[in-house]
Design a protein around this motif. Sequence first.
Motif, mmCIF file in Angstrom:
data_model
loop_
_atom_site.group_PDB
_atom_site.id
_atom_site.type_symbol
_atom_site.label_atom_id
_atom_site.label_comp_id
_atom_site.label_asym_id
_atom_site.label_seq_id
_atom_site.Cartn_x
_atom_site.Cartn_y
_atom_site.Cartn_z
ATOM 1 N N UNK A 12 1.994 -4.597 11.329
ATOM 2 C CA UNK A 12 2.091 -5.971 11.850
ATOM 3 C C UNK A 12 3.495 -6.281 12.362
ATOM 4 N N UNK A 13 4.497 -5.733 11.696
ATOM 5 C CA UNK A 13 5.871 -6.005 12.100
ATOM 6 C C UNK A 13 6.269 -5.227 13.343
ATOM 7 N N UNK A 14 5.975 -3.925 13.382
ATOM 8 C CA UNK A 14 6.550 -3.070 14.410
ATOM 9 C C UNK A 14 5.616 -2.807 15.583
ATOM 10 N N UNK A 15 4.327 -2.883 15.381
ATOM 11 C CA UNK A 15 3.412 -2.660 16.489
ATOM 12 C C UNK A 15 2.926 -3.979 17.099
ATOM 13 N N UNK A 16 2.543 -4.902 16.242
ATOM 14 C CA UNK A 16 2.068 -6.203 16.732
ATOM 15 C C UNK A 16 3.193 -7.241 16.844
ATOM 16 N N UNK A 17 4.385 -6.882 16.379
ATOM 17 C CA UNK A 17 5.572 -7.764 16.489
ATOM 18 C C UNK A 17 5.295 -9.155 15.909
ATOM 19 N N UNK A 18 4.711 -9.152 14.762
ATOM 20 C CA UNK A 18 4.455 -10.415 14.070
ATOM 21 C C UNK A 18 5.755 -10.875 13.409
ATOM 22 N N UNK A 19 6.214 -12.108 13.667
ATOM 23 C CA UNK A 19 7.514 -12.567 13.133
ATOM 24 C C UNK A 19 7.428 -12.911 11.654
ATOM 25 N N UNK A 20 7.393 -11.879 10.833
ATOM 26 C CA UNK A 20 7.319 -12.087 9.391
ATOM 27 C C UNK A 20 8.712 -12.047 8.793
ATOM 28 N N UNK A 21 8.904 -12.873 7.777
ATOM 29 C CA UNK A 21 10.163 -12.884 7.032
ATOM 30 C C UNK A 21 9.850 -12.774 5.555
ATOM 31 N N UNK A 22 10.903 -12.624 4.784
ATOM 32 C CA UNK A 22 10.717 -12.503 3.336
ATOM 33 C C UNK A 22 10.273 -13.808 2.702
ATOM 34 N N UNK A 23 10.355 -14.916 3.471
ATOM 35 C CA UNK A 23 9.942 -16.211 2.920
ATOM 36 C C UNK A 23 8.451 -16.450 3.054
ATOM 37 N N UNK A 24 7.735 -15.616 3.826
ATOM 38 C CA UNK A 24 6.303 -15.815 3.999
ATOM 39 C C UNK A 24 5.543 -15.371 2.754
ATOM 40 N N UNK A 25 4.399 -15.998 2.584
ATOM 41 C CA UNK A 25 3.485 -15.613 1.503
ATOM 42 C C UNK A 25 2.320 -14.832 2.086
ATOM 43 N N UNK A 26 1.477 -14.282 1.183
ATOM 44 C CA UNK A 26 0.326 -13.520 1.661
ATOM 45 C C UNK A 26 -0.617 -14.399 2.474
ATOM 46 N N UNK A 27 -0.782 -15.646 2.048
ATOM 47 C CA UNK A 27 -1.664 -16.539 2.798
ATOM 48 C C UNK A 27 -1.133 -16.839 4.190
ATOM 49 N N UNK A 28 0.185 -17.026 4.326
ATOM 50 C CA UNK A 28 0.765 -17.281 5.643
ATOM 51 C C UNK A 28 0.655 -16.058 6.545
ATOM 52 N N UNK A 29 0.735 -14.871 5.935
ATOM 53 C CA UNK A 29 0.547 -13.650 6.732
ATOM 54 C C UNK A 29 -0.867 -13.603 7.287
ATOM 55 N N UNK A 30 -1.861 -13.958 6.464
ATOM 56 C CA UNK A 30 -3.246 -13.964 6.936
ATOM 57 C C UNK A 30 -3.449 -15.001 8.042
ATOM 58 N N UNK A 31 -2.784 -16.155 7.934
ATOM 59 C CA UNK A 31 -2.912 -17.171 8.988
ATOM 60 C C UNK A 31 -2.358 -16.659 10.314
#
Length: 488
Positions: free
Chosen positions: A446-465
């Motif tokens: 998700x981070x390197x191929x889909x370039x999803x802007x995830x940070x260490x502050x996100x939760x599992x639910x926010x990742x799913x959203x």
Amino acid sequence: MRLTDASVAIRPRTAWEALDLGVLLARRHAGLLIASWALLSLPVFALLCLLLWDHPGWALFAFWWLKPAFERLPLYILSRSLFAEPPTLGQAMRALPGVLRPQLLASLTWRRLSLTRSFDLPVLQLEGLSGQARAQRLVVLGQRETRFATWLTVVGVHVEMALWLGLGSLFYMLLPAQLELDWNWQRLLEAAEGDWLWLEHLSNLVYVLPLMLWEPVYVACGFTLYLNRRTALEAWDIELVFRRLRQRLTGSAYALLLGLGLSLTLLPMAPPALAESSEVIAPEAPRLLKQPLTSEASRQSIEALLDAPPFEHRETLTRWRLGDDQEQASESDPETAKNWLERLLQLRDGWQHLGTLALIFEALLWAAVLALIGLLLWRYRQWLHLFASRLRPPSPVRRDAPTQLFGLDVAPERLPDDIAAEAERLWREQPRAALGLLYRALLSRLLHQHHLPLTSAHTEGEVLEQVAQFKRDDLNAFSQILTRHWQA
């Protein structure tokens, strides 16, 4: 009203000078103004307090509403004092009914809240205007002074409040200390039950007393603003100058006529011989009436006079005639045509040289313009760079992908080459480690191929959203199943 009897100097003033003149007028007649105001307003206030004893607030409001009626008596005193002898207190009180009668109802109803009340009152009371005439007069007078009259009322409200609070504070400070200590909030709140109504009426009296000082000043300032405007409009100062000049000339004319009469009486009588000679040379004398005079003789006499040197003026004019020019041109026609042709050829050569010179100047001008533009660009290069950088759209800030999420190492180089085989191997011995490997691989993709802007502050639910925003059902379903097993 006689301007010559004015007790102040009649001249155009600024609005501030007019207000200062009003204060001086009120101070000059302070005793009479204060006494008349007190004699009129205090009995009315006492009557209102008796009638509305259980409602002190309404008593004060009724007194405040009647203030325009009280202001008419000070204006009467000031107007009489300015152009005549000031009236006595008895004369002012006897004139009170006639002063109050005109348009009292209008002053206490729809005109009550007018901010220019002090400026409008002289038009009503002194000029006696009403209706359309009053409105037109106020429009003419209020073209310059309305703003100052409005501010006079606004400042007057604040002055009244300041005097009221100041006098009330002074009264409180003069109370004995023991009486102040005996008071408590419970006893003060009992005033609502009617035990302390006298204190509210006393507070109302504290408001009424300072009005004896301020209201005459307020009326006087509005009156002087009105006088100043009339002085400017009707040129009272110029009229006074002409009146004084007429008085001086009238006295001088009387003295001059008296001296002329005395000089005529002292002249000697004419001698008889002079009278006889005047009869001989009179126009009606027979000698002059019998002289022959015809129109022909008069015409000849006039022509002879005009031919005489003082009137005679002969002038010879010489000018070119068009016919002579044509004859001369026809005589030398071939030579003239040749000369004209040579001049045209010379003119053409000159224009060719001028055209070349014009091109040179044009090139020089364009070079100068380009050099000037280049100089300006070089001179303001820093400003242009700053301005151009502001016009450019902001470049997106690229953030480095985190290497850890939820305590898991998601760097691609830390993952095995065959993630599925490694997860299958770990599933038989360490199922939790296999789920962790799959979840790490999911986050890394998700981070390197889909370039999803995830940070260490996100939760599992926010990742799913955020995964759901890709609109890919297979990825969304896999992420939800894996996250649910990982959280189990």
